[in-house]
Design an enzyme around this catalytic site. Sequence first.
Site, PDB file in Angstrom:
ATOM      1  N   TYR A  52     -36.214 -48.114  33.571  1.00  0.00           N
ATOM      2  CA  TYR A  52     -36.259 -47.259  34.764  1.00  0.00           C
ATOM      3  C   TYR A  52     -36.806 -48.072  35.920  1.00  0.00           C
ATOM      4  O   TYR A  52     -37.790 -48.791  35.757  1.00  0.00           O
ATOM      5  CB  TYR A  52     -37.182 -46.059  34.528  1.00  0.00           C
ATOM      6  CG  TYR A  52     -36.423 -44.761  34.483  1.00  0.00           C
ATOM      7  CD1 TYR A  52     -35.673 -44.341  35.580  1.00  0.00           C
ATOM      8  CD2 TYR A  52     -36.441 -43.957  33.343  1.00  0.00           C
ATOM      9  CE1 TYR A  52     -34.957 -43.161  35.528  1.00  0.00           C
ATOM     10  CE2 TYR A  52     -35.733 -42.775  33.296  1.00  0.00           C
ATOM     11  CZ  TYR A  52     -34.985 -42.376  34.401  1.00  0.00           C
ATOM     12  OH  TYR A  52     -34.277 -41.217  34.356  1.00  0.00           O
ATOM     13  N   GLU A  54     -37.098 -46.676  39.486  1.00  0.00           N
ATOM     14  CA  GLU A  54     -37.035 -45.854  40.714  1.00  0.00           C
ATOM     15  C   GLU A  54     -37.761 -46.553  41.852  1.00  0.00           C
ATOM     16  O   GLU A  54     -38.874 -47.058  41.668  1.00  0.00           O
ATOM     17  CB  GLU A  54     -37.665 -44.490  40.453  1.00  0.00           C
ATOM     18  CG  GLU A  54     -36.716 -43.575  39.709  1.00  0.00           C
ATOM     19  CD  GLU A  54     -37.376 -42.308  39.234  1.00  0.00           C
ATOM     20  OE1 GLU A  54     -38.486 -42.398  38.681  1.00  0.00           O
ATOM     21  OE2 GLU A  54     -36.788 -41.244  39.421  1.00  0.00           O
ATOM     22  N   ASP A 198     -14.945 -47.303  54.431  1.00  0.00           N
ATOM     23  CA  ASP A 198     -14.966 -47.253  52.962  1.00  0.00           C
ATOM     24  C   ASP A 198     -13.930 -48.263  52.468  1.00  0.00           C
ATOM     25  O   ASP A 198     -12.722 -48.030  52.565  1.00  0.00           O
ATOM     26  CB  ASP A 198     -14.610 -45.828  52.516  1.00  0.00           C
ATOM     27  CG  ASP A 198     -14.546 -45.684  51.003  1.00  0.00           C
ATOM     28  OD1 ASP A 198     -14.564 -46.709  50.288  1.00  0.00           O
ATOM     29  OD2 ASP A 198     -14.463 -44.532  50.526  1.00  0.00           O
ATOM     30  N   THR A 224     -16.913 -49.370  46.321  1.00  0.00           N
ATOM     31  CA  THR A 224     -17.153 -49.425  44.879  1.00  0.00           C
ATOM     32  C   THR A 224     -17.129 -50.908  44.501  1.00  0.00           C
ATOM     33  O   THR A 224     -16.801 -51.767  45.323  1.00  0.00           O
ATOM     34  CB  THR A 224     -16.067 -48.674  44.070  1.00  0.00           C
ATOM     35  OG1 THR A 224     -14.788 -49.183  44.437  1.00  0.00           O
ATOM     36  CG2 THR A 224     -16.136 -47.183  44.310  1.00  0.00           C
ATOM     37  N   LYS A 227     -12.996 -52.368  41.667  1.00  0.00           N
ATOM     38  CA  LYS A 227     -11.537 -52.380  41.901  1.00  0.00           C
ATOM     39  C   LYS A 227     -11.119 -53.838  42.153  1.00  0.00           C
ATOM     40  O   LYS A 227     -11.200 -54.660  41.245  1.00  0.00           O
ATOM     41  CB  LYS A 227     -11.199 -51.422  43.043  1.00  0.00           C
ATOM     42  CG  LYS A 227     -11.580 -49.976  42.683  1.00  0.00           C
ATOM     43  CD  LYS A 227     -11.226 -48.989  43.761  1.00  0.00           C
ATOM     44  CE  LYS A 227     -11.482 -47.568  43.331  1.00  0.00           C
ATOM     45  NZ  LYS A 227     -12.676 -46.953  43.890  1.00  0.00           N
ATOM     46  N   ARG A 233     -18.337 -50.658  37.035  1.00  0.00           N
ATOM     47  CA  ARG A 233     -18.143 -49.431  37.820  1.00  0.00           C
ATOM     48  C   ARG A 233     -19.439 -49.082  38.525  1.00  0.00           C
ATOM     49  O   ARG A 233     -20.422 -48.728  37.886  1.00  0.00           O
ATOM     50  CB  ARG A 233     -17.751 -48.273  36.913  1.00  0.00           C
ATOM     51  CG  ARG A 233     -16.500 -48.506  36.122  1.00  0.00           C
ATOM     52  CD  ARG A 233     -16.096 -47.250  35.433  1.00  0.00           C
ATOM     53  NE  ARG A 233     -15.587 -46.325  36.416  1.00  0.00           N
ATOM     54  CZ  ARG A 233     -14.317 -46.311  36.816  1.00  0.00           C
ATOM     55  NH1 ARG A 233     -13.445 -47.151  36.306  1.00  0.00           N
ATOM     56  NH2 ARG A 233     -13.913 -45.454  37.715  1.00  0.00           N
TER      57      ARG A 233
END
Length: 422
Positions: A52, A54, A198, A224, A227, A233
């Site tokens: 974790y 954060e 984008d 992203t 691609k 991903r």
Amino acid sequence: MITALEQYDPQIYELIRQEAARQSGSIRLIPSENYVSKAVMLASGSCLTNKYAEGYPGKRYYQGQQVTDLIEKTAQQRAKKLFKAEHANVQPYSGSVANLAAYFALIKPGDTIMGLSLPHGGHLTHGWKVSVTSQIFNSVQYTVNPATGRFDYNRIEELAKKHKPKIIISGATAYPREIDFEIFGRIARDVGAYHVSDIAHIAGLVVAGIHKSPVPYSDIVSTTTHKTLRGPRGGMLLCKAEHAKKVDKAVFPGLQGGPHMQTLTAIAVAMAEADTPEFVAYAKQVVKNAKALAEKLLEYGFNLVSGGTDNHLILIDLQNKNISGRKMAEAMDRARLVANRNTIPDDPNPPSNPSGLRLGTPAITTRGMKEAQAEQIAAFINKVAENIDNESAIEKVGKEVLLLCSQFTVPEHFIIPNKNSI
Ligand code: DSN
């Protein structure tokens, strides 16, 4: 790792093996999919999945961040260098969350956003009616000119002047032509809007210098990572230094909890890979392959939206073939040619059974295919269309596709598929 999985959970192991076999025994033409390298695959399956983190480097909420801080800083630095950006946030779980964070960083609920309509090639999160982005914000949608399949920047500017949005979103998921981000930036500035671009689909082409970077003309760039960029991903935001704090706050704690450190680590690896001459050559070949595929499809009498392509994707308007996008995509799938049905501009049919088919070349290019194979794939697609109701002909195409697959094997980082199941 795979041996351990085989021993512990043979059922899931077997399904992974089947998926690996499917990925190597079919021609993958979905423009948003690719194959990652062995290094990216290893990083995304590493022990970073256990941690974790954060917060941000140096400002975490849990202890034990000696290594995660170094990894995230490395990923940020690589992103800034690769895209020549002043600030990078590498934590978004996906492109959708990255887009939401970009909006929340700049505007308030109820403000107006203006993005490309989904049936004309935009993304759900660009303000499409079924997306939460159209409920939280007042959404105005622009379209392409249906006659040309291209943006009419004058019409976009008129719409912007009329509605005075707070954000104009440029970028698309099914637009085969180069986008002029500079004009979008100018229109946004003239109406007092922020410009969010984008580049999820074309990030790899931007990195390789094939398409002009939107970074100088945008307040925030969203993307992203899986691609054309060929990473795991995930999502990423790039912005000017003046927006850095707002962007970081919008991602965490605004929309997300702890980042997926294994993905963030793999994104760092993918960006090192993208910062090489080999990647530039790959991205150039992606576009060459798309152009070769488009040319051949035109020769076979397929209508292409906008008449061709400048990037990695092609949008076929199947109306003259009297085949629906769904029927064509399903028949192609049976012939081991994996694409997706897609709306075309002003589609008379609904998105569930639209008139178009979307194709792309990122994955076939990773397999080493070139223009000759792209032309062969066009011939396969034509055979499927000509024999749409002839199952034995479609099966025959599937056998030819399998032969081509065997000549261009998936890079060896994938689990070696059991040949018997192909
Ligand atoms: N689902 C992606 C695509 O296929 O284009 C966009 O998010």
